[in-house]
Design a protein around this motif. Sequence first.
Motif, PDB file in Angstrom:
ATOM      1  N   MET A   1      45.346  47.716  57.099  1.00 25.12           N
ATOM      2  CA  MET A   1      45.914  48.795  57.675  1.00 25.12           C
ATOM      3  C   MET A   1      47.046  49.173  56.483  1.00 25.12           C
ATOM      4  N   LYS A   2      47.344  50.201  56.235  1.00 24.70           N
ATOM      5  CA  LYS A   2      48.603  50.608  55.739  1.00 24.70           C
ATOM      6  C   LYS A   2      49.858  50.110  56.449  1.00 24.70           C
ATOM      7  N   ASP A   3      51.031  50.405  55.885  1.00 23.73           N
ATOM      8  CA  ASP A   3      52.089  49.869  56.608  1.00 23.73           C
ATOM      9  C   ASP A   3      52.300  50.672  58.052  1.00 23.73           C
ATOM     10  N   PRO A   4      52.802  49.953  59.182  1.00 24.27           N
ATOM     11  CA  PRO A   4      52.760  50.516  60.200  1.00 24.27           C
ATOM     12  C   PRO A   4      53.364  52.026  60.497  1.00 24.27           C
ATOM     13  N   SER A   5      54.383  52.022  59.570  1.00 24.90           N
ATOM     14  CA  SER A   5      55.208  53.335  59.712  1.00 24.90           C
ATOM     15  C   SER A   5      54.104  54.469  59.133  1.00 24.90           C
ATOM     16  N   ALA A 129      39.256  47.182  67.324  1.00 26.69           N
ATOM     17  CA  ALA A 129      38.229  46.976  66.850  1.00 26.69           C
ATOM     18  C   ALA A 129      37.254  45.915  67.515  1.00 26.69           C
ATOM     19  N   PRO A 130      38.118  44.870  67.857  1.00 26.21           N
ATOM     20  CA  PRO A 130      37.231  43.753  68.368  1.00 26.21           C
ATOM     21  C   PRO A 130      36.467  43.917  69.827  1.00 26.21           C
ATOM     22  N   ASP A 131      37.220  44.981  70.622  1.00 26.04           N
ATOM     23  CA  ASP A 131      36.610  45.385  71.806  1.00 26.04           C
ATOM     24  C   ASP A 131      35.220  46.034  71.771  1.00 26.04           C
ATOM     25  N   TRP A 132      35.014  46.996  70.792  1.00 27.22           N
ATOM     26  CA  TRP A 132      33.770  47.529  70.412  1.00 27.22           C
ATOM     27  C   TRP A 132      32.694  46.688  69.944  1.00 27.22           C
ATOM     28  N   ILE A 133      33.359  45.769  69.023  1.00 34.63           N
ATOM     29  CA  ILE A 133      32.211  44.877  68.437  1.00 34.63           C
ATOM     30  C   ILE A 133      31.835  43.816  69.351  1.00 34.63           C
ATOM     31  N   GLU A 134      32.520  43.462  70.150  1.00 34.69           N
ATOM     32  CA  GLU A 134      32.195  42.466  71.200  1.00 34.69           C
ATOM     33  C   GLU A 134      31.352  43.072  72.282  1.00 34.69           C
ATOM     34  N   SER A 135      31.300  44.479  72.227  1.00 35.78           N
ATOM     35  CA  SER A 135      30.737  45.244  73.258  1.00 35.78           C
ATOM     36  C   SER A 135      29.199  45.578  72.632  1.00 35.78           C
ATOM     37  N   GLY A 136      28.854  45.271  71.702  1.00 35.72           N
ATOM     38  CA  GLY A 136      27.507  45.534  71.196  1.00 35.72           C
ATOM     39  C   GLY A 136      27.682  46.542  70.451  1.00 35.72           C
ATOM     40  N   GLY A 137      28.861  47.333  69.984  1.00 38.13           N
ATOM     41  CA  GLY A 137      29.002  48.490  69.313  1.00 38.13           C
ATOM     42  C   GLY A 137      28.320  48.295  67.799  1.00 38.13           C
ATOM     43  N   GLN A 138      28.422  46.979  67.272  1.00 30.93           N
ATOM     44  CA  GLN A 138      28.144  46.817  65.810  1.00 30.93           C
ATOM     45  C   GLN A 138      27.838  45.287  65.772  1.00 30.93           C
ATOM     46  N   PRO A 163      43.370  56.162  69.654  1.00 30.95           N
ATOM     47  CA  PRO A 163      44.022  56.366  68.264  1.00 30.95           C
ATOM     48  C   PRO A 163      44.030  54.685  67.676  1.00 30.95           C
ATOM     49  N   LEU A 164      43.713  53.690  68.331  1.00 37.33           N
ATOM     50  CA  LEU A 164      43.835  52.385  67.697  1.00 37.33           C
ATOM     51  C   LEU A 164      42.568  51.659  67.272  1.00 37.33           C
ATOM     52  N   ARG A 165      41.664  52.429  67.226  1.00 44.09           N
ATOM     53  CA  ARG A 165      39.840  52.134  67.170  1.00 44.09           C
ATOM     54  C   ARG A 165      39.706  50.865  66.054  1.00 44.09           C
ATOM     55  N   ASP A 166      40.562  51.398  65.059  1.00 46.01           N
ATOM     56  CA  ASP A 166      40.147  50.345  63.702  1.00 46.01           C
ATOM     57  C   ASP A 166      41.170  49.297  63.517  1.00 46.01           C
ATOM     58  N   LEU A 167      41.956  49.164  64.550  1.00 44.71           N
ATOM     59  CA  LEU A 167      43.018  48.170  64.344  1.00 44.71           C
ATOM     60  C   LEU A 167      42.475  46.793  64.865  1.00 44.71           C
ATOM     61  N   TYR A 168      42.829  45.624  64.171  1.00 42.12           N
ATOM     62  CA  TYR A 168      42.705  44.244  64.696  1.00 42.12           C
ATOM     63  C   TYR A 168      43.953  43.758  65.082  1.00 42.12           C
ATOM     64  N   LYS A 169      43.911  42.532  65.930  1.00 42.56           N
ATOM     65  CA  LYS A 169      45.025  42.221  66.847  1.00 42.56           C
ATOM     66  C   LYS A 169      46.267  41.884  65.966  1.00 42.56           C
ATOM     67  N   ASP A 170      46.206  41.463  64.643  1.00 44.03           N
ATOM     68  CA  ASP A 170      47.289  41.298  63.899  1.00 44.03           C
ATOM     69  C   ASP A 170      47.932  42.535  63.507  1.00 44.03           C
ATOM     70  N   ALA A 176      53.299  46.832  67.154  1.00 49.69           N
ATOM     71  CA  ALA A 176      54.342  46.821  68.231  1.00 49.69           C
ATOM     72  C   ALA A 176      55.555  46.740  67.570  1.00 49.69           C
ATOM     73  N   HIS A 177      55.592  45.702  66.776  1.00 47.08           N
ATOM     74  CA  HIS A 177      56.957  45.318  66.039  1.00 47.08           C
ATOM     75  C   HIS A 177      57.748  46.468  65.684  1.00 47.08           C
ATOM     76  N   HIS A 178      56.915  47.148  64.922  1.00 48.06           N
ATOM     77  CA  HIS A 178      57.441  48.669  64.401  1.00 48.06           C
ATOM     78  C   HIS A 178      57.830  49.489  65.321  1.00 48.06           C
ATOM     79  N   LEU A 179      57.387  49.606  66.522  1.00 51.71           N
ATOM     80  CA  LEU A 179      57.596  50.500  67.576  1.00 51.71           C
ATOM     81  C   LEU A 179      58.563  49.930  68.449  1.00 51.71           C
ATOM     82  N   GLY A 180      59.301  48.570  68.183  1.00 49.00           N
ATOM     83  CA  GLY A 180      60.107  47.845  69.152  1.00 49.00           C
ATOM     84  C   GLY A 180      59.600  47.488  70.194  1.00 49.00           C
TER      85      GLY A 180
END
Length: 315
Positions: A1-5, A129-138, A163-170, A176-180
């Motif tokens: 990911m680019k920077d959160p902002s 991302a991990p949601d659809w990977i674990e659900s057999g998306g790929q 909107p968060l489809r491509d993000l991983y947990k980190d 989250a930190h960026h949005l306070g």
Amino acid sequence: MKDPSAFRREAVEKLRKEVPGRAIVAASGGIDSTLAALLAQEALGDRSDALFVDTGLLRAGEVESVRGFYREAGLQFEILDGADRFLGALQDVADPEEKRRRIGREFIRLFEAEAERRGAEVLIQGTIAPDWIESGGQLRDTIKTHHNVGGIPSDVKLRIVEPLRDLYKDEVRALAHHLGVASPDRQPFPGPGLAVRVNGPVSRELLEIERTANRIVEEEIERAFGARQIPRPWQYFAVLLPVRTVGVTGDNRIYGHAVSVRAVESIDAMTATSMELPHELLRTLAERITRALPGKVTRVLYDITDKPPATIEWE
Ligand code: XMP
């Protein structure tokens, strides 16, 4: 990911393009959907409604803690009562994947009805991302169908935006930190809720037993780990088993339920280790659970299986 902002700016722009009219957001109380809802609130203002569904499958005190968390995060939201709908759909269903499918279907039908009432055409979800990977998306075989992906019926009437489809947990944590938004101080909890912790068919009465046992496990483990000032396990919960077992109180022979306690260490839920808990703590759990549920729970077990070969949840 680019920077959160930069991610936030682009996600907001994209949402404005993708949603010309009104949207509803499926808010589960977890961090992912909270961030999706906050981005939607920023992009769409009052054209977006964040909806939290009380499915009747939630833990003790959960609605209250979600309410507090959303207030803290500055999210406008509504709570919908769906207990009758979900419990009705689950009646006599024993198969875990069928439970997930039915819960997924009820969520979507409820959201479709709400969208229609509000004139919305889009459903925004916090899928990462991990949601659809674990659900057999790929990549992986379907292990368990996460309700927010695999459970969506193919005839869904709403356009789904993620909107968060491509993000991983980190990356979610960085956003989250960026949005306070402080990560909610809670352990991972499955979308289908206590329905997958009552093994076999679910009923209001069995859910109530499970909810009480689960509350005691959470309280005792949090107390024990808090007192020793060590981090709590990754997940810790009770499971109501579909067996009856004989017990005694005084002169009475009772035929109650068995509860299994689970506490696991994990980094990402892909693998997990059963925790070694002090025997004293396990005895306290057995005593408190059987005392709180007299005649209903006659036996308490501790699950010592790792993942693999088991999974974290029993279903
Ligand atoms: P398992 O039981 O497969 O669980 O080892 C891995 C992690 O996922 C959670 N889990 C779910 N989460 N919908 C969810 O959103 C589900 O259907 C579901 N099933 C399991 C589980 O609690 C653990 O953190």
